[in-house]
Design an enzyme around this catalytic site. Structure first.
Site, mmCIF file in Angstrom:
data_model
loop_
_atom_site.group_PDB
_atom_site.id
_atom_site.type_symbol
_atom_site.label_atom_id
_atom_site.label_comp_id
_atom_site.label_asym_id
_atom_site.label_seq_id
_atom_site.Cartn_x
_atom_site.Cartn_y
_atom_site.Cartn_z
ATOM 1 N N HIS A 96 28.846 23.582 19.975
ATOM 2 C CA HIS A 96 29.251 23.068 21.674
ATOM 3 C C HIS A 96 28.932 24.316 22.165
ATOM 4 O O HIS A 96 29.347 25.366 21.957
ATOM 5 C CB HIS A 96 30.347 22.512 21.792
ATOM 6 N N GLY A 174 29.512 19.340 32.785
ATOM 7 C CA GLY A 174 30.628 19.419 33.644
ATOM 8 C C GLY A 174 30.315 19.892 35.188
ATOM 9 O O GLY A 174 31.133 20.361 36.054
HETATM 10 P P1 PGA Z 1 30.495 16.487 30.477
HETATM 11 O O1 PGA Z 1 30.644 17.235 29.203
HETATM 12 O O2 PGA Z 1 30.459 15.158 30.031
HETATM 13 O O3 PGA Z 1 31.871 16.806 31.185
HETATM 14 O O4 PGA Z 1 29.221 16.959 31.303
HETATM 15 C C1 PGA Z 1 29.692 16.929 28.109
HETATM 16 C C2 PGA Z 1 30.127 17.837 26.999
HETATM 17 O O5 PGA Z 1 30.130 18.965 27.063
HETATM 18 O O6 PGA Z 1 30.039 17.431 25.820
#
Ligand code: PGA
Length: 251
Positions: A96, A174
């Protein structure tokens, strides 16, 4: 045929009690449902065993968000792939961007993690994606290709076939700023081509490639309608059972 998958990534959210309650809620919502995709939640290490005890893994897969790059030994604070597997989890998110960015995970380290995950029968959900600067200077295809080549192309075709990929443009995580469905499709098709060049068309066609980055019930239908987008890795919107199910039901 490759699988459609919606996977939640809870990140460092929820206490054990809150996490168990959320998992139960998602499990309950799936009971009567017949989703057109596999559904998975990736949760903090501390929650794995307790959540495994309250969900039906035939309907809701369980995964960790990381594992160590060593099997066992003097690595204080680390959690190994065999430990994750022993909780009943069957998936693990690896690579990630938050792990790469904040914890210095390199392709060399990720290669070890992938090998240990596979050895322990965990399905890696392997994340790749460019940062904003690389999107803007047009190097994003090369960046993503390199991430895949360096960490995964040492695998046999058989082992590569066990990997789920998640394309997550870092600038969309995010931030509320989603890649457009065309940007996602272009990248996913490119990734499939990279896989085809290394492992052949059949392996490429069978690889599930998820999109991640501010995916929510309102934009999931458009993203998932694209031929090379096989589902989503969902951060923020997976912390609420209703919005997570809204994304599951986008298929
Ligand atoms: P998000 O995160 O949907 O909050 O943008 C996705 C992720 O980091 O797996």
């Amino acid at each position: 045929m490759r699988k459609k998958i919606v996977a939640g990534n809870w990140k460092m959210n929820t206490t054990l009690q809150e996490g168990v309650a959320l998992a139960k809620e998602v499990n309950e919502a799936l009971k009567g449902a017949e989703p057109k995709c596999d559904v998975v939640i990736a949760v903090p290490f501390t929650h794995l065993a307790s959540i495994n005890a309250v969900i039906d893994q035939n309907k809701l897969g369980l995964g960790a968000e990381n594992c160590a790059d060593h099997k066992s030994g003097a690595y204080t604070g680390e959690v190994s792939a065999p430990m994750v597997a022993s909780t009943g989890a069957t998936y693990v998110i690896l690579g990630h961007s938050e792990r790469r960015q904040y914890y210095g995970e390199t392709s060399e380290i990720l290669k070890e993690k992938v090998a240990l995950a596979l050895e322990n029968k965990l399905t890696p959900i392997f994340c790749i994606g460019e940062v904003l600067e690389e999107r803007e200077n047009g190097t994003y295809n090369d960046v993503v290709k390199k991430q895949i080549e360096e960490a995964l192309f040492n695998l046999s075709a058989e082992d590569f076939g066990k990997i789920i990929l998640a394309y997550e443009p870092v600038w969309a995580i995010g931030t509320g700023k989603t890649a457009t469905d065309d940007q996602a499709e272009d990248m996913h098709a490119f990734i499939r081509g990279v896989i085809a060049d290394r492992y052949g068309k059949e392996v490429a066609e069978n690889t599930s490639i998820l999109y991640g980055g501010s995916c929510k019930p309102s934009n999931a239908p458009q993203l998932f309608a694209k031929p090379d987008v096989d589902g989503g890795l969902i951060g923020g919107a997976s912390l609420d059972a209703e919005s997570f199910m809204g994304i599951v039901n986008a298929f």
